[in-house]
Design an enzyme around this catalytic site. Sequence first.
Site, PDB file in Angstrom:
ATOM      1  CB  THR A  71      -0.878   0.022   1.268  1.00  0.00           C
ATOM      2  OG1 THR A  71      -0.022  -0.223   2.397  1.00  0.00           O
ATOM      3  CG2 THR A  71      -1.975  -1.027   1.216  1.00  0.00           C
ATOM      4  CB  SER A  72       4.482   1.814  -0.491  1.00  0.00           C
ATOM      5  OG  SER A  72       5.363   2.907  -0.602  1.00  0.00           O
ATOM      6  CG  ASN A  73       0.675   6.584   0.922  1.00  0.00           C
ATOM      7  OD1 ASN A  73      -0.318   6.287   0.272  1.00  0.00           O
ATOM      8  ND2 ASN A  73       0.700   6.568   2.241  1.00  0.00           N
TER       9      ASN A  73
END
Length: 327
Positions: A71-73
């Site tokens: 889910t890394s921004n």
Amino acid sequence: MLQRKLNIANLNTPIHKLEQLSQTLGKDIYIKRDDYTGTEISGNKVRKLEYTIQYVLDHGYDTVITTGAITSNHARATAALCAQFNIECHLVLRGTNAEYEGNLFLEAMLGAHIHIIKPSESREEAMNILYSKLEQEGKTPFLIPVGASDWIGTHGYVNAYEEIIEQEAELGIKFDSINLAVGSGGTYAGLWYGNASNNLATKIIGYAVDQSTEDFEQKVKEIVKQLDQNILSFNTLHINDNYVGLGYGQATDEELQFYINIAKTEGIILDPTYTGKAFRGLVQEIKQGNYDDQQAILFIHTGGIHGYTQEMRGRIKQLLPDISDAV
Ligand SMILES: *Cc1c(COP(=O)(O)O)cnc(C)c1O
């Protein structure tokens, strides 16, 4: 200090007061909207990547490898900037539930090469293997550490601190503290260094979203020392690890209910991985009297709206009234 950076982020990001909550808590609570830095590149990572990607371009690299959770921004912002500057982008993402949604979906659309590894595998090892492979193919890759939290990326938040000083003058406010989520330490390190190098007494208070206070203090010290060897005292580091809860990217129903309440009363969506935990920590600490010596309190909204995965959205739905189709 590095002088050159891209100018991609929408800066300065606005600061506004949270009226309802300020009244409830008897403090002046302000929020700085670093979630407004952009769309594909929204959140805090773009401030760091403005320096990192400039560095990549200036040093003749043609490929970038970075890493994070599914889910890394940070991975999404990196993918967007690489697309824009014609840099080949490789993302090593760790996790299990690789649904084609949120940031992962955006990264795929942005043309990044996505490599999923298991939770048990080392991100650094996977990046090193990929690095050798790409080099053998004749590429010139550059490794960006998780969150772009190294001496290069941290410049983005040294810069943000200068921006806050300007805004304090414009608004006629002096913040007693600046509060933020800590995930890989670079944002905190930049703000802390900005404060220390300007000899200001504003407290920089971090809320860990995983790992311990000790781990993060160590990480922040390492980053700051790479930036400036003359900093000797770190006794003003404040990183609170009491609000990690169930761990990275996890939320209890009580936490989700808190995010719903903030959305309903202030019109602000906190994310479930970073800003939600940190902001909840801030409110709890104020209620416990740990901010009694402070009046003007700034929270940095570092972004992260794409962290509401399908699973998280399903759980929130359970906490909300049914959507009615009757008029
Ligand atoms: C990465 C991230 C953070 C944490 O910043 P670090 O510099 O990694 O500590 C906070 N909020 C959001 C939304 C993020 O994506």
